[in-house]
Enzyme design. Structure first.
Site, mmCIF file in Angstrom:
data_model
loop_
_atom_site.group_PDB
_atom_site.id
_atom_site.type_symbol
_atom_site.label_atom_id
_atom_site.label_comp_id
_atom_site.label_asym_id
_atom_site.label_seq_id
_atom_site.Cartn_x
_atom_site.Cartn_y
_atom_site.Cartn_z
ATOM 1 N N LYS A 114 37.842 32.427 37.560
ATOM 2 C CA LYS A 114 37.160 33.250 36.296
ATOM 3 C C LYS A 114 38.158 32.863 35.216
ATOM 4 O O LYS A 114 39.182 32.083 35.060
ATOM 5 C CB LYS A 114 37.919 34.665 36.614
ATOM 6 C CG LYS A 114 37.115 35.266 37.918
ATOM 7 C CD LYS A 114 37.926 36.567 38.032
ATOM 8 C CE LYS A 114 37.533 37.608 37.076
ATOM 9 N NZ LYS A 114 37.664 39.026 37.482
ATOM 10 N N GLU A 139 34.889 52.016 48.652
ATOM 11 C CA GLU A 139 35.068 53.434 48.302
ATOM 12 C C GLU A 139 34.949 54.524 49.639
ATOM 13 O O GLU A 139 35.583 55.274 50.002
ATOM 14 C CB GLU A 139 34.311 54.049 47.271
ATOM 15 C CG GLU A 139 34.450 53.789 45.804
ATOM 16 C CD GLU A 139 34.049 52.048 45.766
ATOM 17 O OE1 GLU A 139 34.344 51.383 44.406
ATOM 18 O OE2 GLU A 139 33.262 51.585 46.556
ATOM 19 N N ARG A 143 29.617 56.574 45.818
ATOM 20 C CA ARG A 143 29.607 55.699 47.101
ATOM 21 C C ARG A 143 30.308 56.325 48.399
ATOM 22 O O ARG A 143 29.812 55.667 49.332
ATOM 23 C CB ARG A 143 30.109 54.317 46.750
ATOM 24 C CG ARG A 143 29.471 53.701 45.196
ATOM 25 C CD ARG A 143 29.883 52.234 45.019
ATOM 26 N NE ARG A 143 28.961 51.481 45.819
ATOM 27 C CZ ARG A 143 28.919 50.145 45.735
ATOM 28 N NH1 ARG A 143 29.676 49.699 44.767
ATOM 29 N NH2 ARG A 143 28.063 49.438 46.437
#
Length: 643
Positions: free
Chosen positions: A286, A372, A400
């Site tokens: 990243k 979740e 979700r």
């Protein structure tokens, strides 16, 4: 050496890069990275993830025939380089700006975006659907479907459900696992690249198929043993045994920033004749290529405008603390008083403020990853044993875990506390991240307590109230951004369940606000009172249970009752309307106007502009009140100049 001729200016769409040499593609990647950095320095947005896939983006578009070949990016916030290469460079500096490009993939924006994405872990499911549709419509088509999914998204169960299904269906699908949580160490070097080229080559795959056909002539036990020996041999060499067990042909890991490694492997996968799904494991970093982002990937995941040279982000002038930080302060205070208070996050410790909680209580916070559903049921399990779990999840992401909220929490009346950050409209993240639906989908659940504090001090009281509820589930919602600057207590006070408060008394119009729209309700009341329309303002505090006594009082003593909330219809206003209907208030002539988010998506914009678009400002409240009173009131309003 003479200066190089810029290449990015020549690439309008991906087909323009398919005749470039490997060295030219490396130059193109350098220019693309610089363009991405410069763009985000102006617009803000998700920088680190986009920088991590620059070479991968170049390689995919150089090798595959997009948009005929389908390319699906999981989540979508890594697609800024993709947007630049796919005909949107001239608009890239409108990214996340009003009327500009979305910060995520959007089907309506480009033919190169075959599937919209903002929530994670959907790419493999969508890609498999496209691959099966291809097979049904034209079995001889060699159209490729490529799904790029990050390692973080692989923590969601949906990704494994899709892979399990794909492995059983034997439909040609290429999944690229973008692993940016692993350093580029010697195993991801020349030997790994050589093995990846070897096992992805047509000759190796053909030999493997021949061996498989020969093995079928053996007794079943020997056939099974031969097949597993080959799979495990490749799995041991590459680390891909899990994916092999799910039915994928695993290739990798390879350096996702080395085009000399990426290009030949991708060409091999493109040209393969096999029908089984393939997983290519690439390792990236990243923030690659921009030192400040490499040094602090978390701080450069999502950024404000910044100075390209120094990396310093533009900071807003000091203001009130954010609602997120106030939530963290309140939860820490509750945890200090109650050792059973624990916090749960789904890969968002910083976004929810729980990183601060972790500093104080490192053993009482649990980051379960992008999962979740698991987070909700995990919290439910803790609640059964007497713990006091706070499940801090953005409103949009709690969608979700809805089945788990219903079946694992509500049906068992377990005291799980849901802290719903980013409720309401969320500015530049747009419709995909708006917390518009939580009151509607939670309000219908029996026994659920739902609170919406109107400012940051009220948020502290809501946290304290939720902590004190031990016999049923509860939830409280709060917006993105700064509070109003009110004085904060050291610790919140516990509210009486289902009781609101009257803020100011009037006699003709009543405005019943839920949550942060109270501030505009007070502004509207000032405007109305200045023109002779006596106005009451009340703060509901609770969406459920309703303060029926207060609502009866407002309905009985006012000509007009207006409710206002920053959620869709089906939430607070709908619950008040049902109560008023059954109580007979409408039979007595009450004029009722519920103000909610409109029945359409609100695109990315500034928070103020979004509220204007949604019709939830003080001006809108005044207009609805006058319209309800009738033409005489409107004429009086127009005749009296504003003060």
């Amino acid at each position: 050496m003479p200066p190089r001729t810029p290449l990015l200016d020549r690439v309008k769409i991906p087909s323009d890069m398919r005749n470039l040499s490997g060295e030219q593609l490396k130059q193109l990647a350098e220019e693309l990275r610089a363009e991405t950095i410069d763009t985000v320095s102006v617009t803000g947005g998700h920088l680190g993830a986009s920088l991590g896939v620059v070479e991968l983006t170049v390689a995919i578009h150089a090798v595959f025939d997009t948009p005929s070949d389908r390319l699906i990016w999981d989540v979508g916030h890594q697609t800024y380089p993709h947007k630049i290469l796919t005909g949107r460079r001239d608009r890239i500096r409108t990214l996340r700006q009003p009327g500009g490009l979305s910060g995520f993939t959007r089907r309506s924006e480009s033919e190169y975006d075959p599937f919209g994405a903002a929530h994670s872990s959907t790419s493999i499911s969508a890609g498999l659907g496209m691959a099966v549709a291809r097979d049904l419509q034209n079995a001889n088509s060699h159209q490729n479907v490529i799904a790029v999914i990050g390692d973080g998204a692989m923590s969601a169960g949906m990704a494994y459900e899709a892979m399990n299904n794909a492995g059983a269906m034997k439909s040609r699908l290429i999944v690229i696992l973008n692993d940016n949580d692993m350093s580029i160490a010697p195993p991801v070097g020349a030997m790994s690249a050589y093995l990846s080229r070897l096992i992805s080559s047509r000759s190796f795959m053909s030999l493997r198929d021949f061996a498989a056909r020969m093995a079928k002539r053996f007794p079943r036990t020997l056939e099974r043993t031969a097949r597993r020996a080959e799979e495990y041999a490749r799995g041991i060499l590459t680390g891909g045994t899990l994916f092999e067990e799910l039915g994928f042909y695993y290739v990798g890991p390879i350096d996702g920033h080395n085009l000399d490694h990426l290009l030949p492997v991708l060409r091999n996968l493109r040209d393969s004749d096999g029908m089984e799904p393939i997983l290519l494991h690439v390792v990236t970093q990243k923030g690659k290529g921009y030192a400040p982002a490499e040094a602090a990937a978390d701080k450069y995941h999502g950024v404000s405008k910044f100075n390209v040279v120094t990396g310093e982000q533009t900071k807003a002038p000091p203001g009130p603390p954010s609602y997120t930080n106030v939530f963290a302060k309140a939860l820490i205070a509750e945890a200090e008083a109650n050792p059973n208070v624990v916090a749960i996050t789904a890969a968002m410790p910083g976004g929810t403020g729980l990183d601060k909680f972790a500093q104080k209580f490192p053993t009482r916070i649990f980051d379960v990853g992008i999962a979740e559903q698991h987070a909700v049921t995990f919290a439910a399990g803790m609640a059964t044993e007497g713990m006091a779990p706070f499940c801090a999840i953005y409103s949009t992401f709690l969608q979700r875990g809805y089945d788990q909220v219903v079946h694992d929490v509500v049906l068992q009346s377990l005291p799980v506390r849901f802290a719903m950050d980013r409720a309401g409209l969320v500015g530049a993240d747009g419709a995909t991240h708006a917390g518009a639906y939580d009151m509607a989908f939670l309000g219908c659940l029996p026994g659920m307590v739902i609170m919406a504090p109107s400012d940051e001090a009220e948020l502290m009281h809501a946290v304290a109230t939720s902590a004190a509820i031990n016999d049923r589930p509860s939830a409280f919602r709060y917006p993105r951004g700064e509070g109003l600057g009110v004085t904060l207590p050291a610790r919140g006070s516990v509210w009486e369940i289902g009781k609101g408060r009257i803020i100011r008394e009037g006699s003709k119009i009543a405005i019943l606000a839920l949550g942060p729209r109270l501030a505009d309700a007070l502004k509207a009341a000032d405007e109305l009172c200045a023109r002779g329309f006596s106005t009451t303002v009340a703060d509901a505090r609770f969406m459920k249970p309703l303060d029926e006594a207060m609502i009866r009082q407002l309905a009985a003593h006012h000509e007009v009752l207006i409710t206002i909330e920053d959620g869709v219809a089906g939430g607070f206003g709908s619950a008040v309307a049902q109560y008023l209907a059954w109580s007979g208030a409408f039979d007595r002539g009450l004029k009722f106007r519920p103000m909610t988010l409109p029945d359409r998506l609100i695109d990315h914009n500034s928070p103020v502009a979004q509220l204007i678009d949604a019709g939830l400002t003080a001006k809108d409240i005044v207009n609805h009140a006058l319209t309800a009173l009738g033409s005489e009131a409107i004429e009086t309003f127009v005749a009296i100049p504003a003060q």
